[in-house]
Write a protein that holds these residues in place. Structure first.
Motif, PDB file in Angstrom:
ATOM      1  N   ALA A  37      32.492 -11.483  -9.661  1.00 54.76           N
ATOM      2  CA  ALA A  37      31.076 -11.398 -10.015  1.00 54.76           C
ATOM      3  C   ALA A  37      30.707 -10.052 -10.636  1.00 54.76           C
ATOM      4  N   HIS A  38      31.273  -8.957 -10.128  1.00 54.51           N
ATOM      5  CA  HIS A  38      30.839  -7.624 -10.543  1.00 54.51           C
ATOM      6  C   HIS A  38      31.858  -6.853 -11.371  1.00 54.51           C
ATOM      7  N   GLY A  39      33.128  -7.205 -11.274  1.00 46.72           N
ATOM      8  CA  GLY A  39      34.149  -6.471 -12.006  1.00 46.72           C
ATOM      9  C   GLY A  39      34.614  -5.234 -11.260  1.00 46.72           C
ATOM     10  N   PRO A  40      35.628  -4.535 -11.796  1.00 42.39           N
ATOM     11  CA  PRO A  40      36.171  -3.351 -11.122  1.00 42.39           C
ATOM     12  C   PRO A  40      35.226  -2.163 -11.213  1.00 42.39           C
ATOM     13  N   LEU A  41      35.539  -1.131 -10.439  1.00 44.90           N
ATOM     14  CA  LEU A  41      34.711   0.073 -10.387  1.00 44.90           C
ATOM     15  C   LEU A  41      35.613   1.298 -10.442  1.00 44.90           C
ATOM     16  N   LEU A  49      28.477  11.850 -10.470  1.00 50.77           N
ATOM     17  CA  LEU A  49      27.798  10.851  -9.651  1.00 50.77           C
ATOM     18  C   LEU A  49      26.375  11.304  -9.335  1.00 50.77           C
ATOM     19  N   ALA A  50      26.194  12.590  -9.061  1.00 46.14           N
ATOM     20  CA  ALA A  50      24.849  13.113  -8.787  1.00 46.14           C
ATOM     21  C   ALA A  50      23.963  12.988 -10.015  1.00 46.14           C
ATOM     22  N   ARG A  51      24.512  13.254 -11.202  1.00 46.28           N
ATOM     23  CA  ARG A  51      23.715  13.105 -12.438  1.00 46.28           C
ATOM     24  C   ARG A  51      23.331  11.654 -12.668  1.00 46.28           C
ATOM     25  N   LEU A  52      24.253  10.742 -12.379  1.00 46.65           N
ATOM     26  CA  LEU A  52      23.938   9.319 -12.509  1.00 46.65           C
ATOM     27  C   LEU A  52      22.771   8.951 -11.603  1.00 46.65           C
ATOM     28  N   ALA A  53      22.814   9.406 -10.353  1.00 45.19           N
ATOM     29  CA  ALA A  53      21.728   9.106  -9.419  1.00 45.19           C
ATOM     30  C   ALA A  53      20.411   9.688  -9.901  1.00 45.19           C
ATOM     31  N   GLU A  54      20.464  10.872 -10.515  1.00 46.57           N
ATOM     32  CA  GLU A  54      19.246  11.483 -11.073  1.00 46.57           C
ATOM     33  C   GLU A  54      18.716  10.680 -12.250  1.00 46.57           C
ATOM     34  N   GLU A  55      19.594  10.262 -13.135  1.00 44.36           N
ATOM     35  CA  GLU A  55      19.168   9.562 -14.349  1.00 44.36           C
ATOM     36  C   GLU A  55      18.523   8.213 -14.052  1.00 44.36           C
ATOM     37  N   ILE A  56      18.909   7.593 -12.951  1.00 46.44           N
ATOM     38  CA  ILE A  56      18.296   6.304 -12.601  1.00 46.44           C
ATOM     39  C   ILE A  56      17.204   6.475 -11.543  1.00 46.44           C
ATOM     40  N   SER A  57      16.891   7.740 -11.199  1.00 43.27           N
ATOM     41  CA  SER A  57      15.849   8.047 -10.200  1.00 43.27           C
ATOM     42  C   SER A  57      16.100   7.315  -8.888  1.00 43.27           C
ATOM     43  N   ALA A 211      21.812   0.899   3.333  1.00 38.40           N
ATOM     44  CA  ALA A 211      22.782  -0.042   2.760  1.00 38.40           C
ATOM     45  C   ALA A 211      22.438  -0.405   1.319  1.00 38.40           C
ATOM     46  N   GLU A 212      21.163  -0.724   1.046  1.00 46.26           N
ATOM     47  CA  GLU A 212      20.791  -1.084  -0.320  1.00 46.26           C
ATOM     48  C   GLU A 212      20.991   0.090  -1.280  1.00 46.26           C
ATOM     49  N   THR A 213      20.785   1.304  -0.803  1.00 47.45           N
ATOM     50  CA  THR A 213      20.962   2.483  -1.660  1.00 47.45           C
ATOM     51  C   THR A 213      22.385   2.551  -2.199  1.00 47.45           C
ATOM     52  N   PHE A 214      23.366   2.349  -1.330  1.00 49.54           N
ATOM     53  CA  PHE A 214      24.768   2.376  -1.771  1.00 49.54           C
ATOM     54  C   PHE A 214      25.062   1.213  -2.715  1.00 49.54           C
ATOM     55  N   ALA A 215      24.449   0.054  -2.471  1.00 52.69           N
ATOM     56  CA  ALA A 215      24.649  -1.080  -3.371  1.00 52.69           C
ATOM     57  C   ALA A 215      24.069  -0.778  -4.753  1.00 52.69           C
ATOM     58  N   GLN A 216      22.900  -0.151  -4.797  1.00 55.46           N
ATOM     59  CA  GLN A 216      22.309   0.236  -6.079  1.00 55.46           C
ATOM     60  C   GLN A 216      23.208   1.235  -6.821  1.00 55.46           C
ATOM     61  N   LEU A 217      23.804   2.164  -6.085  1.00 54.12           N
ATOM     62  CA  LEU A 217      24.707   3.138  -6.685  1.00 54.12           C
ATOM     63  C   LEU A 217      25.907   2.441  -7.326  1.00 54.12           C
ATOM     64  N   ALA A 218      26.436   1.415  -6.660  1.00 52.23           N
ATOM     65  CA  ALA A 218      27.579   0.675  -7.200  1.00 52.23           C
ATOM     66  C   ALA A 218      27.206  -0.072  -8.471  1.00 52.23           C
ATOM     67  N   ILE A 219      26.003  -0.618  -8.514  1.00 48.48           N
ATOM     68  CA  ILE A 219      25.547  -1.308  -9.726  1.00 48.48           C
ATOM     69  C   ILE A 219      25.426  -0.310 -10.874  1.00 48.48           C
ATOM     70  N   ALA A 220      24.785   0.830 -10.630  1.00 42.45           N
ATOM     71  CA  ALA A 220      24.574   1.825 -11.687  1.00 42.45           C
ATOM     72  C   ALA A 220      25.887   2.387 -12.197  1.00 42.45           C
ATOM     73  N   ALA A 221      26.863   2.588 -11.304  1.00 43.10           N
ATOM     74  CA  ALA A 221      28.155   3.122 -11.723  1.00 43.10           C
ATOM     75  C   ALA A 221      28.894   2.148 -12.634  1.00 43.10           C
ATOM     76  N   ARG A 222      28.640   0.869 -12.473  1.00 38.85           N
ATOM     77  CA  ARG A 222      29.298  -0.129 -13.309  1.00 38.85           C
ATOM     78  C   ARG A 222      28.634  -0.260 -14.678  1.00 38.85           C
ATOM     79  N   VAL A 223      27.289  -0.277 -14.698  1.00 35.47           N
ATOM     80  CA  VAL A 223      26.588  -0.593 -15.943  1.00 35.47           C
ATOM     81  C   VAL A 223      26.129   0.659 -16.693  1.00 35.47           C
ATOM     82  N   GLY A 224      26.078   1.815 -16.025  1.00 35.36           N
ATOM     83  CA  GLY A 224      25.621   3.040 -16.674  1.00 35.36           C
ATOM     84  C   GLY A 224      24.105   3.169 -16.623  1.00 35.36           C
TER      85      GLY A 224
END
Length: 527
Positions: A37-41, A49-57, A211-224
């Motif tokens: 469903a989601h593909g590799p990571l 990773l910190a910049r990614l979290a900042e860019e997606i607020s 838990a949802e926070t970590f799931a959101q991080l995994a989504i953002a890391a995959r799609v940018g």
């Protein structure tokens, strides 16, 4: 009357699913279905990773909304400064009766949560991962997910991972209580404010997030960040998970992009077109009225502007047929029983506030309303944890949102409506562990003579009304008050009180009720 929410309610998505992607493939996504469903990571360095979290607020989705990037950097800085390995903790505690979004993710998409947690652990150089859960179903799902990935807590492994079970209580989900439980202590706030990023699990810097926070991080890391921001409003990009309960056709967890009108989400769940009010953010959140509902969208900023809160994503409307103050009293009594019993504002203030609201509803007039405002103000900002503040916020919001109903009770003795009990609260079926064997104080009003000794012994549960008779909180007796509650029953001169147990055995006693002997029995059987 509304029943407790199921562990995994129906799940829907507005627009293209992200967190709930693949839910049409299986009831639970094992590791193979998850990758389909989601593909590799791919792993990421810490600063990237910190910049990614900042860019997606990205902010914490457990209620506090703390920026994830700041937390990540704080843990990294502390670990470098001290020269120790940090720890990553997934907070899957969900003791809020109106929330099931994290439970849905833990049950149906556990590997998405683990993706984000392992991504953070790799970036920080952590060698310990802990997932904290509160329910049988979530514990089973997470243990299976760790086994599917070959992760365990055995020594010698590059990453040790384990699941920790805590009681299903509201205060047990606070960050400090979670750290304390993982360290082997009780799942209660320690009574002092300490940052987990400095000293958490085992004294090490700890990255603890929802838990949802970590799931959101995994989504953002995959799609940018760019693709992540194609959904939602620019200031709060992405989707959120909401739990809808209360006056709805049936409870439902909905994944929805931020910016979607709140009225549309309520309509999707079968809520009344013109609700009397909507409780947002859960039982530490705030009410918004019907007019604000039609002007609000799903976002932190919009809901806060209307007097509400996104909080932990709980949305609970009530219809026109129920008394809103009566609904609030049920919740206030539950919040009072959830006290950790470690500080005055929580141990004494919350039961007093619940009793004050009962006085207002019972026709206590302006004096009762002023007393309620006074005790609520005294609780705020003085607790050892955030539970008193959140409970005071709920009560203050109730008084501000339902002014017409409040005036009817204060000036005319009531609004003429019964309390339907539509807001979900735990029932006996949900009671487990230390909470098994609930106790409630009951009064036989045909015997009560208004002596008032009971209120002197346990004022947290029993107050004296203006008519001179006791008012007993309709709430479970907390463990720390059980001794005094039983003493109040024994000391009653009129033998008008008793304690009933609603579930589970009495420790050291196989009777289902602590029965007060009748006068005839005390007199040796004489008539």
């Amino acid at each position: 009357m509304n029943l407790p929410l199921p562990d995994v309610p129906e799940v829907r998505a507005v627009g293209l699913p992200r967190l709930t992607r693949g839910f049409d493939l299986a009831a639970r996504l094992d590791v193979r279905t998850h990758l389909t469903a989601h593909g590799p990571l791919e792993p990421m360095a810490g600063e990237r990773l910190a910049r990614l979290a900042e860019e997606i607020s990205l902010r914490g989705r457990g209620g506090a909304g703390f920026p994830f990037a700041r937390k990540l950097r704080a843990v990294a800085d502390s670990a470098i400064r001290r020269g120790v390995r940090p720890v990553v903790v997934v907070n899957g505690s969900e003791g809020e009766p109106a929330c099931r979004k994290d439970t849905v993710l833990l049950n149906r998409a556990p590997h998405l949560i683990l993706d984000g947690a392992l991504l953070a652990a790799e970036a920080l150089g952590a060698r310990t991962l802990v997932v904290v859960v509160t329910r049988d179903s979530t514990e089973i799902s997470l243990r299976a997910a760790l086994a599917e990935r070959g992760l365990s807590d055995r020594r010698g492994r590059p990453l040790r991972a384990r699941v920790v079970r805590t009681p299903e209580r509201l205060v047990s989900g606070e960050a400090a209580a979670v750290v304390r439980a993982v360290n082997g202590g009780p799942a209660l706030p320690p009574g002092r404010r300490a940052r987990a990023s400095d000293a958490g699990v085992g004294g090490a810097p700890t990255l603890l997030s929802n838990a949802e926070t970590f799931a959101q991080l995994a989504i953002a890391a995959r799609v940018g960040p760019h693709r992540y921001g194609t959904a939602g409003v620019p200031s709060e990009p992405g989707t959120v998970l909401l739990t809808l309960s209360g006056a709805v056709a049936r409870p439902v967890v909905v994944e929805v992009p931020t910016g979607v009108p709140l009225r549309y989400v309520l309509q999707l769940a079968g809520a009344p077109p013109y609700p009397q009010g909507v409780l947002t953010g859960g039982y530490h959140g705030g009410w918004i009225d019907s007019a604000a509902v039609h002007a609000s969208v799903v976002s932190r900023e919009s809901l806060a502007g209307a007097g509400g809160s996104l909080g932990a994503g709980a949305i609970s409307p009530i219809g026109q047929e129920t008394c809103p103050l009566g609904e609030a009293l049920r919740v206030a009594n539950w919040l009072a029983a959830e006290t950790a019993g470690q500080c005055g504002p929580c141990k004494l203030g919350l039961p007093a506030a619940a009793g004050g609201l009962a006085d207002v509803i019972g026709g206590g007039g302006p004096a009762a309303l002023e007393a309620l405002r006074e005790v609520t103000g005294a609780v705020r900002g003085r607790g050892a944890c955030k539970h008193p503040d959140g409970s005071a916020r709920f009560l203050t919001s109730t008084l501000a949102a339902f002014t017409d109903d409040l005036a009817a009770h204060v000036l005319h003795g009531g609004c003429g409506r019964e309390t339907a009990g539509v807001l979900p609260l735990p029932g006996p079926a949900e009671t487990a562990g230390p909470a098994a064997g609930e106790e409630r104080v009951l009064v036989d009003w045909t015997l009560c003579q208004g002596h008032g000794l009971c209120a002197d012994i346990v004022p947290e549960l029993i107050r004296i009304n203006p008519d001179g008779y006791p008012s007993v909180a309709d709430a479970v007796v907390p463990a720390h008050l059980r001794g005094r509650a039983r003493r109040a029953v024994r000391r009653c001169p009129a033998l008008a009180m008793r304690i009933e147990r609603t579930a589970g055995p009495v420790p050291g006693n196989d009777r289902s009720e602590l029965r007060v002997p009748r006068r005839k029995e005390l007199d040796g059987g004489r008539g």
